[in-house]
Design an enzyme around this catalytic site. Structure first.
Site, PDB file in Angstrom:
ATOM      1  N   TYR A 104      40.723  -8.151 -35.226  1.00  0.00           N
ATOM      2  CA  TYR A 104      40.839  -8.526 -33.819  1.00  0.00           C
ATOM      3  C   TYR A 104      40.684  -7.276 -32.961  1.00  0.00           C
ATOM      4  O   TYR A 104      41.087  -6.179 -33.369  1.00  0.00           O
ATOM      5  CB  TYR A 104      42.208  -9.175 -33.554  1.00  0.00           C
ATOM      6  CG  TYR A 104      42.244 -10.051 -32.337  1.00  0.00           C
ATOM      7  CD1 TYR A 104      41.579 -11.265 -32.303  1.00  0.00           C
ATOM      8  CD2 TYR A 104      42.964  -9.676 -31.205  1.00  0.00           C
ATOM      9  CE1 TYR A 104      41.627 -12.084 -31.188  1.00  0.00           C
ATOM     10  CE2 TYR A 104      43.016 -10.489 -30.080  1.00  0.00           C
ATOM     11  CZ  TYR A 104      42.335 -11.690 -30.080  1.00  0.00           C
ATOM     12  OH  TYR A 104      42.386 -12.491 -28.959  1.00  0.00           O
ATOM     13  N   ASN A 177      44.956 -22.265 -25.601  1.00  0.00           N
ATOM     14  CA  ASN A 177      43.829 -23.207 -25.659  1.00  0.00           C
ATOM     15  C   ASN A 177      43.630 -24.026 -24.384  1.00  0.00           C
ATOM     16  O   ASN A 177      42.512 -24.080 -23.860  1.00  0.00           O
ATOM     17  CB  ASN A 177      43.985 -24.136 -26.867  1.00  0.00           C
ATOM     18  CG  ASN A 177      43.845 -23.402 -28.186  1.00  0.00           C
ATOM     19  OD1 ASN A 177      43.254 -22.330 -28.246  1.00  0.00           O
ATOM     20  ND2 ASN A 177      44.386 -23.954 -29.248  1.00  0.00           N
ATOM     21  N   ASN A 203      36.698 -30.210 -32.451  1.00  0.00           N
ATOM     22  CA  ASN A 203      37.994 -30.594 -33.014  1.00  0.00           C
ATOM     23  C   ASN A 203      39.011 -29.450 -32.963  1.00  0.00           C
ATOM     24  O   ASN A 203      40.159 -29.620 -33.368  1.00  0.00           O
ATOM     25  CB  ASN A 203      37.837 -31.046 -34.463  1.00  0.00           C
ATOM     26  CG  ASN A 203      37.242 -29.968 -35.340  1.00  0.00           C
ATOM     27  OD1 ASN A 203      36.180 -29.434 -35.038  1.00  0.00           O
ATOM     28  ND2 ASN A 203      37.907 -29.634 -36.427  1.00  0.00           N
ATOM     29  N   VAL A 322      40.650 -15.505 -22.622  1.00  0.00           N
ATOM     30  CA  VAL A 322      41.739 -15.852 -21.720  1.00  0.00           C
ATOM     31  C   VAL A 322      42.751 -14.712 -21.592  1.00  0.00           C
ATOM     32  O   VAL A 322      43.377 -14.540 -20.531  1.00  0.00           O
ATOM     33  CB  VAL A 322      42.430 -17.156 -22.175  1.00  0.00           C
ATOM     34  CG1 VAL A 322      43.261 -16.946 -23.437  1.00  0.00           C
ATOM     35  CG2 VAL A 322      43.275 -17.745 -21.056  1.00  0.00           C
TER      36      VAL A 322
END
Length: 385
Positions: A104, A177, A203, A322
């Site tokens: 990350y 999310n 999904n 975000v």
């Protein structure tokens, strides 16, 4: 839970094996302890102490099932601008896995506590804390603070209050999310009722939020998923959320996709959470001047943009994260609070539900980590403390 009941909980001591951890855990998830040992036996999520926290810690990067350990950590003293928070529930997200693996883009000092998202309840506040109070439900503003633990002391500036009249799972999964979906639907194209967006990874947690928020605004969604044994069941669940179409990736390359655009306009906006060929196929179906926003890369393959899409359709290629949006708007308190309030309004109205979730007790964390890395698992793993 009433404050007096919380005080009683605080007075209980968690029965643990001895730990050599003798120092504090800072508010940035840095574990400052020497020779801490993993816990032995079972722990109860109903008990914790005011001085110790049970946490999922990794001391080196690698496969989560091999490097994450359940440990006891000493909580630091409460400072004037900090708050003691009992964590209630925390998801296991792809970003969490990437951080543990060391892939990350945000490096953390090791050892570190896992988890970037979750909801907790404020048990105690410092003398100068103004934005949260005892009893509040809170989520974390930034990434890398470590939510996979029973309790922590956080700086006041890192906490954002959320209403406690929404479900625990909705609160635990609110900060990443749904916010990603909301911003992507709001910030890149001017959409009106009747417009169409197309997305892969439909999904996923982001995909499910896109479907529901778009449906609430009267926007049609074309949702791409990978073929799988339970495809019809997944299709039915997404359509029940408001999906206009759910199709397999293979269908994007077949002539019948054109039949959809005889009924609905071609998409102004595409959301890419996969990369590789899947992203290229999304581009082919954008209308002239449309935008593709990339927020993830599950395929770990680069996005290839056809020259024809740039020359003859003038498509725009954008990215969104975000975490960066929150950092850019950190000093604009209204920006985040207004978005969260709108999302919570949709939740209360039954128009935005939590993603498909599986609750896992913290002591069974290996199960949650393993399931989070399996293909075709549509259920988000939620650690319940």
């Amino acid at each position: 839970m009433e404050v007096w009941r919380l005080a009683r909980v605080l007075s209980r001591r968690l029965s643990l094996q001895s730990s050599a951890c003798g120092a504090a855990l800072t508010s940035r998830s840095r574990v400052q302890c020497r020779g801490a040992t993993g816990l032995q036996g079972n722990t109860s999520r109903s008990y914790f102490s005011a001085t110790d926290s049970t946490a999922l810690v990794y001391r080196r990067h690698g496969e989560p099932s091999q490097v994450v350990q359940l440990e006891t950590l000493r909580l630091p003293a409460l400072e004037a601008k900090s708050a003691l928070v009992k964590m209630l529930a925390a998801p296991v997200n792809p970003s969490d896995i990437n951080m543990i693996q060391g892939t990350y883009p945000i490096p953390l000092d090791l050892p570190a506590v896992g988890g970037n998202e979750g909801v907790g309840q404020v048990l105690e506040v410092g003398s100068q804390v103004q934005t949260v109070k005892v009893g509040d439900w809170v989520i974390l503003r930034d990434t890398g603070l470590g939510t996979w633990r029973t309790a922590a002391v956080f700086n006041e500036d890192d906490l954002v209050t959320v209403p406690s009249d929404i479900s625990l799972l909705s609160a635990a999964t609110l900060g990443v999310n749904p916010c990603t979906a909301f911003r992507m639907l709001s910030d890149f194209e001017s959409l009106s009722p009747g417009d169409t967006v197309i997305q892969n990874a439909a999904n996923s947690g982001v995909g499910q939020a896109v479907i529901q928020i778009a449906a609430a605004k009267g926007i049609h969604t074309i949702n791409i998923v990978r073929d799988r044994p339970d495809l019809q069941q997944l299709t039915d669940r997404l359509k029940a959320m408001g999906a206009t179409y759910v199709i397999k990736e293979e269908s994007l390359r077949k002539p019948e996709i054109k039949d959809i655009f005889k009924v609905y306009p071609q998409p102004k906006l595409a959301f890419n959470g996969v990369g590789g060929k899947s992203a290229t196929e999304l581009l082919r179906h954008l209308q002239t001047g449309g935008t593709m926003v990339t927020y993830g890369g599950m395929a770990k393959q680069p996005v290839t943009v056809p020259v024809s899409a740039l020359i003859f359709k003038d498509v725009k290629i954008r990215g969104f994260w975000v975490t960066q949006w929150k950092r850019d708007n950190k000093h604009d308190g209204d920006a985040l609070s207004v978005m969260l309030e709108e999302l919570c309004t949709l939740i209360r109205a039954g128009k935005l539900s939590a993603p498909f979730c599986t609750e896992v007790d913290m002591k069974d964390f290996h199960k949650a980590l393993d399931n989070a890395m399996k293909p075709y698992i549509s259920s988000k793993q939620i650690l319940v403390m």
